[in-house]
Design an enzyme around this catalytic site. Structure first.
Site, PDB file in Angstrom:
ATOM      1  CB  SER A  89      -0.945  -0.031   1.210  1.00  0.00           C
ATOM      2  OG  SER A  89      -1.826   1.072   1.206  1.00  0.00           O
ATOM      3  CE1 TYR A 107      -1.227   4.607  -5.641  1.00  0.00           C
ATOM      4  CE2 TYR A 107      -0.832   6.207  -3.902  1.00  0.00           C
ATOM      5  CZ  TYR A 107      -0.504   5.025  -4.536  1.00  0.00           C
ATOM      6  OH  TYR A 107       0.531   4.257  -4.067  1.00  0.00           O
ATOM      7  CE  LYS A 124      -1.663   1.400  -3.637  1.00  0.00           C
ATOM      8  NZ  LYS A 124      -1.260  -0.011  -3.840  1.00  0.00           N
TER       9      LYS A 124
END
Length: 279
Positions: A134, A148, A152
């Site tokens: 991650s 993004y 994550k």
């Protein structure tokens, strides 16, 4: 030091390549996935008996399952590393629908597919380790990184839940949260949305300075980070999270402290929405 077999996605560059190189150097075996075999031809030539490269696009769920099944069919796989992914930068409205779909399919759905495909095999062999790559951006959010972060934060929730489900089977799960590192992720593979003029000078475009090496290189050393990830496979029980990089840790702690303060301030609000005691 026990020799292990690792299945790692995205080994042509970045952390995947650093992990694979160090593992092969120490005598471990690696099944590594790439989208272009030419990118790992040197490793395949140098380690013909311990490195097996496989073509894989993690957005193809059927192919992910077939690759995982084949890896376990060849023998025990001790560690599965879900590493394939990329960064997508830009304000939320600058990102196209196609870009949204692809980054989610790669970073989130692809990781979920890999882990789900591996679980039956890990259970059958009596245990193993899953490492989900991650970022400290899985806890800390910055403008210009919304999609993004979405992938994550999503994969971290998935992995933390799965960790509790599979612990009784001897399967450990670790979420790795690196800070900025000198990899192709930041200096090469990052994708940037087409800009909208209205966002010039907006915090959403602050990432431009981060992606420019002229502004100073990232502090994280990919080799040291890879070594720490490899070492974690020997830690029992598996650490749920590993933050790599002092800058990343300080940022994460600062954000979490503020988040806790915000929750603490809501005690009366939260309580007033319950049924009165005894009802």
């Amino acid at each position: 030091m026990t020799s292990r077999t690792w299945l790692i996605t995205g080994v042509s560059s970045g952390f995947g390549h650093a992990l694979t190189t160090q593992l092969l150097q120490r005598g471990d075996r690696v099944v590594g996935t790439v989208r272009n075999l030419d990118k790992v031809a040197d490793l395949a030539e140098k380690y013909p008996h311990t490195f097996r490269p496989e073509i894989l696009d993690v957005t193809d769920t059927a192919a992910v399952r077939a690759t995982v099944d084949a890896a376990f069919a060849a023998g025990r796989v001790d560690v599965v590393v879900s590493n394939a992914g990329y960064g997508l930068f830009g304000a939320a409205e600058e990102i196209t629908d196609a870009q949204v779909d692809h980054v989610i399919a790669t970073n989130l759905t692809g990781s979920i597919a890999l882990i789900r495909a591996a679980l039956p095999h890990l259970r059958a062999q009596g245990g193993g380790r899953i490492i989900q790559m991650s970022t400290y951006g899985g806890q800390v959010a910055f403008p210009g990184n919304s999609l993004y972060h979405a992938t994550k934060w999503g994969i971290e929730g998935f992995a933390e839940s799965v960790a509790q489900e599979v612990a009784p089977f001897g399967i450990g799960v670790t979420i790795v949260e690196p800070g900025g590192a000198r990899t192709e992720f930041r200096y090469g593979s990052a994708q940037v949305a087409d800009p909208i003029d209205a966002y010039e000078g907006n915090p959403a475009h602050a990432f431009k300075a981060m992606l420019d090496p002229a502004g100073g290189l990232a502090p994280g050393d990919p080799r040291r980070m890879a070594a720490a990830i490899i070492e974690s496979a020997d830690t029992e029980p598996a650490p749920l999270r590993m933050v790599l990089g002092s800058q990343a840790l300080e940022s994460t702690l600062g954000v979490l402290r503020k988040r806790i303060e915000g929750f603490e301030a809501q005690r009366d609000l939260a309580a007033c929405t319950d049924f009165p005691a005894g009802q």
